[in-house]
Design a protein around this motif. Sequence first.
Motif: not given
Length: 266
Positions: A68, A46-47, A53, A83, A87, A99, A50-51
């Motif tokens: 952001e 998830a990290h 994105r 975050a 996620g 992902w 997110w990164t």
Amino acid sequence: MFDPSSVIDDLYRESEELDQLVGKLEEGDWALPTPAAGWSVAHQIAHLAWTDRATLLAVTDAEAFGRETEKAFAAPNSFVDEAAEEGARAEPALLLANWRAGRAKLEGALRAASPGVRFPWYGPPMSAASMATARLMETWAHGQDVADALGVTREPTDRLRHVVRIGVRTRNFAFGVRGLTPPSEEFRVELTSPSGELWTHGPENAAQRVTGPALDFCLLVTQRANRADLAVRARGADAGQWLDIAQAFAGPSGTGRAPKGAGGDH
């Protein structure tokens, strides 16, 4: 001007290698704890999603990325965890699909970026090549956490040269983020690559020196292992201090990992 294609190619390969680890996991395995305290395998992916994105926004929509960063600066010590937690709540199949889709979009954006353009980030602005290098570094580091959680030993590759490069280039940042004055002189860094080649950075006659396996250096600068557990060596007080505080990632300084047998930070 440096062609970012090679590092983008290596980012793709690094991501695919991690995908091989998580792509066939049973649903329950996504909840396995990793060495990062409070983070499961799902949190790690998830990290990364997110990164990716956030990086895509930085490359394609600087104004949206600016919004952001305002959120991040409002909660500098918690926004990464928050975050990842958000996620990680997704179903594993959806998280994996997100992902994959996000990193594919980012790859396209990085390849299409105009040469010489620098994009905003949580640290200093970066070129497309530097963005790709940072993504590879994070993918490798969080992939290490996943591998550790699954009890898998990964074979290191010479893609680590990118992690070494960003680790060396962030020396002064590591000092500055802790309110310390960076050393004025350059260091000599000599590291043995996985293939046996000697990778060198800095003047050959520098008094301050760092030597050892490239893998261990990468584990150190990504704070995936404690210095006491690694074969990286320093000659000179300033070089020694750097190895104690090194970080190749933007944002607040981490506490790193405790010696083997104890918990650590992300």
